[in-house]
Scaffold this motif. Structure first.
Motif, PDB file in Angstrom:
ATOM      1  N   ASP A 162      52.613  42.834  46.719  1.00 33.44           N
ATOM      2  CA  ASP A 162      52.103  41.574  47.239  1.00 33.44           C
ATOM      3  C   ASP A 162      52.934  40.488  46.586  1.00 33.44           C
ATOM      4  OD1 ASP A 162      50.688  39.345  47.979  1.00 33.44           O
ATOM      5  OD2 ASP A 162      48.725  40.277  47.724  1.00 33.44           O
ATOM      6  N   LYS A 208      43.798  38.188  39.639  1.00 31.25           N
ATOM      7  CA  LYS A 208      42.894  37.247  40.309  1.00 31.25           C
ATOM      8  C   LYS A 208      41.432  37.439  39.923  1.00 31.25           C
ATOM      9  CE  LYS A 208      43.752  34.743  43.335  1.00 31.25           C
ATOM     10  NZ  LYS A 208      44.021  33.280  43.317  1.00 31.25           N
ATOM     11  N   ASN A 209      41.049  38.661  39.527  1.00 31.99           N
ATOM     12  CA  ASN A 209      39.622  38.956  39.379  1.00 31.99           C
ATOM     13  C   ASN A 209      39.170  39.333  37.970  1.00 31.99           C
ATOM     14  OD1 ASN A 209      38.478  38.972  42.321  1.00 31.99           O
ATOM     15  ND2 ASN A 209      40.407  40.088  42.453  1.00 31.99           N
ATOM     16  N   GLY A 232      42.972  48.576  41.953  1.00 31.52           N
ATOM     17  CA  GLY A 232      42.682  47.192  41.579  1.00 31.52           C
ATOM     18  C   GLY A 232      41.214  46.937  41.287  1.00 31.52           C
ATOM     19  N   PRO A 233      40.325  47.201  42.250  1.00 30.60           N
ATOM     20  CA  PRO A 233      38.896  47.001  42.000  1.00 30.60           C
ATOM     21  C   PRO A 233      38.348  47.866  40.866  1.00 30.60           C
ATOM     22  CG  PRO A 233      39.317  47.106  44.353  1.00 30.60           C
ATOM     23  CD  PRO A 233      40.599  47.489  43.673  1.00 30.60           C
ATOM     24  N   THR A 280      39.338  46.362  37.484  1.00 28.99           N
ATOM     25  CA  THR A 280      38.522  45.176  37.230  1.00 28.99           C
ATOM     26  C   THR A 280      37.105  45.560  36.824  1.00 28.99           C
ATOM     27  OG1 THR A 280      39.825  43.977  38.888  1.00 28.99           O
ATOM     28  CG2 THR A 280      37.747  42.999  38.216  1.00 28.99           C
ATOM     29  N   SER A 307      50.115  45.058  44.697  1.00 28.68           N
ATOM     30  CA  SER A 307      48.827  44.563  45.178  1.00 28.68           C
ATOM     31  C   SER A 307      47.714  44.802  44.162  1.00 28.68           C
ATOM     32  CB  SER A 307      48.477  45.224  46.512  1.00 28.68           C
ATOM     33  OG  SER A 307      48.511  46.639  46.397  1.00 28.68           O
ATOM     34  N   ASN A 308      47.777  45.918  43.428  1.00 29.42           N
ATOM     35  CA  ASN A 308      46.762  46.187  42.408  1.00 29.42           C
ATOM     36  C   ASN A 308      46.871  45.218  41.241  1.00 29.42           C
ATOM     37  OD1 ASN A 308      45.510  48.441  43.692  1.00 29.42           O
ATOM     38  ND2 ASN A 308      47.221  49.730  43.061  1.00 29.42           N
ATOM     39  N   TYR A 358      48.134  42.217  41.330  1.00 32.86           N
ATOM     40  CA  TYR A 358      47.719  40.907  41.827  1.00 32.86           C
ATOM     41  C   TYR A 358      46.196  40.810  41.883  1.00 32.86           C
ATOM     42  CZ  TYR A 358      47.556  36.745  44.794  1.00 32.86           C
ATOM     43  OH  TYR A 358      47.303  35.496  45.291  1.00 32.86           O
ATOM     44  N   TYR A 359      45.541  41.880  42.324  1.00 30.68           N
ATOM     45  CA  TYR A 359      44.082  41.894  42.400  1.00 30.68           C
ATOM     46  C   TYR A 359      43.470  41.726  41.005  1.00 30.68           C
ATOM     47  CZ  TYR A 359      39.333  43.325  43.626  1.00 30.68           C
ATOM     48  OH  TYR A 359      37.971  43.345  43.806  1.00 30.68           O
TER      49      TYR A 359
END
Length: 240
Positions: free
Chosen positions: A110, A122-123, A83-84, A87, A115-116, A118-119
């Motif tokens: 999530d 969001k970002n 995820g990070p 981004t 979860s990735n 979703y991250y």
């Protein structure tokens, strides 16, 4: 206009479906495909042999995409938590769109998506297209676009048009989320509708569906409308 599409892939079937969708969008927009592979070094031991094998696989993939579809593709490798990293790479590479699966081989969910994913939603600083597992979205014919009567409503519309271009006849439904029955909000929605209709071409149609917040919450209303019209693309903006 979509000129660069970032597609994270982890070899999973669902992520390869996202690649196929991104190929079609890139093909219709003469865009560059940026294929990203992230290795989680907390899970896998990343050695020279692994890197060489991965490089060989992705070089073959990019060559096949160029040969079969005429779409230019570049390969990006990175390490870390997906995820990070996705981004960060998006911030560095400045794609116009990120296309990714709802969840991949990690299986970490999530709510209803990984979860990735979703991250990233969001970002990320650019629009994100999420392709559900076991689905191939090579064309979009029924598009649901929930809107609120505010000045930022149509910010994503140019991207939506680029995603659906080349899909053939396309049916847009605007779902207006209004707080009350006041004429001021109705007038703003009318202005939004007129602006959307001016952007349409001969293959595209717009249907307007007004929704006043009633017994159901907004999420339930939107999901019910998705089911009612059998939507294959749902646009969700931060204003919703």
């Amino acid at each position: 206009m979509i000129k660069k599409i970032l597609v994270p892939t982890d070899y999973s079937r669902s992520s390869l479906n996202a690649v196929e969708t991104a190929i079609q969008i890139a093909r219709n927009n003469n865009a560059l495909l940026q294929i990203l592979h992230v290795t989680d070094n907390n899970v896998y031991q990343v050695d020279k042999e692994y890197r060489e094998k991965a490089q060989h696989v992705f070089d073959a993939m990019s060559g096949n995409i160029r040969h079969k579809y005429g779409v230019p593709a570049e390969i990006i490798f990175s390490e870390g938590v997906a995820g990070p990293v996705i981004t960060r790479i998006a911030f560095e590479k400045k794609p116009d769109l990120i296309a990714m699966c709802d969840y991949g081989t990690s299986g970490k969910q999530d709510m209803c998506i990984g979860s990735n994913a979703y991250y990233v939603i969001k970002n990320a600083e650019c629009p994100v297209l999420i392709i559900p597992e076991e689905r191939k979205a090579n064309h979009f014919t029924n598009v649901l676009y929930p809107v609120r009567p505010d000045c930022g409503t149509l910010k994503q519309f140019d991207v939506v048009k680029d995603i659906t271009v080349g899909s053939g006849p396309c049916y847009f439904e605007i779902l207006a989320i209004l707080d009350d029955n006041g004429t001021r909000e109705a007038d703003r929605i009318s202005g939004i509708i007129n602006a959307v209709e001016l952007e349409m071409n001969d293959n595209e149609k717009v249907k307007i569906s007004l929704s006043y917040n009633g017994d159901m919450n907004i999420v339930e209303e939107i999901l019910q409308k998705v089911s009612d019209i059998n939507a294959d693309l749902l646009i969700i903006s931060s204003t919703i």
